[in-house]
Design an enzyme around this catalytic site. Structure first.
Site, short mmCIF file in Angstrom:
data_model
loop_
_atom_site.label_atom_id
_atom_site.label_comp_id
_atom_site.label_asym_id
_atom_site.label_seq_id
_atom_site.Cartn_x
_atom_site.Cartn_y
_atom_site.Cartn_z
N GLU A 139 -11.33 43.80 31.95
CA GLU A 139 -12.33 43.26 33.35
C GLU A 139 -12.10 42.08 33.70
O GLU A 139 -11.65 42.39 34.96
CB GLU A 139 -13.76 43.33 33.37
CG GLU A 139 -14.58 43.42 34.90
CD GLU A 139 -14.06 42.49 35.43
OE1 GLU A 139 -15.33 42.90 36.41
OE2 GLU A 139 -14.77 41.72 34.71
N ASP A 185 -15.15 41.85 26.97
CA ASP A 185 -13.42 40.88 26.83
C ASP A 185 -14.54 39.73 28.09
O ASP A 185 -15.48 40.10 28.91
CB ASP A 185 -12.79 41.35 27.92
CG ASP A 185 -12.28 41.69 28.72
OD1 ASP A 185 -13.46 42.50 29.80
OD2 ASP A 185 -11.59 41.47 30.44
#
Ligand SMILES: [Zn+2]
Length: 391
Positions: free
Chosen positions: A140, A74
């Site tokens: 994250e 991500d």
């Protein structure tokens, strides 16, 4: 033919995987790893109040030693896309630099690990002399509740055992090879609330101004350093981030004053011992006051999962250091600086070091990485893997 980290990085950058979107990034990894013989698991984790997030775990081999590459696909949002010299999700190369959101944080790092592992396997009949795994989260950059902690728990319940982990976050400061992160400081947020008694500003004797107490305590908590640092960490540091009274009335003494602070702390402290230390210092500061200790105050602590950790230097950090020096000619600093990362979760399962690309453009407009860095990092990872499995 060896795997091309640039091609892999471009494929990943073209996936719009802004947290919590998967964007095709994990699907791409799944396809590539399956083709190389990995057993791939995709799982979606949920939590009330948070978005569902997709994650991936892939392993090849069943024996020890087991080397894990960890990371996240991500990315943070690109900001104003028109402000980019090259579009953030196009994977364009200009002047020998690859542009895109996630180029250094950390799709580029994942592409290098992938290329290095594929190269290693193709030179060793498709199998490691042990096990290699990828533990990749899509959560994250967000609030990170549906990512690495749950992946690790899932792996533990399956009986997965890891010997060492490399987390490919952009650890380097200025040049590839200057820094390995072997630990991180802990982080704790607190609020200091001082209670007074509201009243007319012309008659302060009838009121109790909480601002006086707050100023006293804020000053006291900043006077003395929390410690003088440890062998592997800088001194712990408390910094006030806000002072709030919210009083809009000019002739009113308010009944409450608040301050907010953050502490970045080293391995001299735990979350609990740190709270006790702060509370003790506040109590001491109110003791010798002319007012006879008449400050009514309380601390509120925010929950924290950002505890301090360190991977003690030893054979594994030496192996990584030697590989970096061999490829770049630099001797990396073993650092514990900076913010927190997912390494704080991994450390409970196996020793972990963070080594990836150079962090300078991460989260910025025109995030980019020199193609030469992608190739050099791949060679470093390849050297680590080769030595890890022949040692
Ligand atoms: Zn990152």
């Amino acid at each position: 033919m060896s795997a091309d980290p640039l091609a892999l990085a471009r494929d990943l950058l073209r996936c719009r995987s802004v947290t919590p979107a998967e964007g095709g990034a994990l699907k791409f990894l799944e396809g590539t790893l399956k083709a190389a013989g990995f057993t791939v698991h995709r799982m979606t984790f949920s939590e009330t109040g948070a978005d569902d997030v997709e994650n991936l775990y892939a392993r090849i081999g069943t024996a020890a030693p087991h080397l894990m590459f960890a990371g996240h696909t991500d990315v943070v949002p690109p900001g104003d896309e028109k402000a980019w010299a090259h579009p953030p999700f196009a994977g364009e190369v200009a002047n020998n630099e690859l542009y895109g959101r996630g180029a250094v944080d950390m799709k580029g790092g994942i592409a290098c690990a992938l290329a290095a592992v594929l190269d290693h396997l193709s030179h060793h009949a498709g199998k490691p002399k042990g096990s290699i795994s990828f533990l990749i989260t899509g959560d994250e950059e967000g609030i990170a509740v549906n990512g690495t902690p749950k992946l690790l728990q899932w792996a533990e319940e399956r009986g997965e055992e890891f010997d060492h982990c490399i987390l490919g976050e952009p650890s380097n400061v200025a040049e590839l090879g200057d820094t390995i992160k072997i630990g991180r400081r802990g982080s704790l947020n607190g609020h200091l609330i001082v209670t007074g008694k509201q009243g007319h500003v012309a008659y302060p004797q009838r009121a109790e101004n909480p601002i006086r107490g707050l100023v006293t305590l804020v000053a006291a908590l900043q006077t003395k350093p929390l410690d003088s640092g440890t062998a592997l960490f800088p001194p712990s540091h408390l910094e006030f981030t806000s002072i709030d009274v919210g009083n809009k009335t000019v002739n009113l003494i308010p009944d409450e004053a608040r301050a907010r602070f953050n502490i970045r702390f080293n391995d001299k402290h735990t979350l609990d011992s740190l709270k006790k230390l702060i509370e003790k210092r506040a109590a001491k500061a109110t003791k010798n006051l002319a007012t006879g200790g008449k400050i009514r105050y309380a601390f509120e602590w925010e929950p924290s999962n950002a505890w301090v950790f360190v991977t003690e230097p030893g054979p594994f950090t030496e192996l990584v250091t030697e590989a970096i020096t061999k490829v770049t000619g630099r001797t990396p600093e073993l650092s514990t600086s900076g913010g927190t990362s997912d390494a704080r979760f991994i450390t409970a399962h196996c020793p972990v070091v963070e080594f990836g690309l150079v962090g300078q453009t991460m989260h910025a407009i025109d995030e980019r990485v020199p193609v030469a860095d992608l190739r050099a990092l791949t060679t470093i990872y390849r050297t680590i893997i080769d030595r890890y499995f022949t040692a």
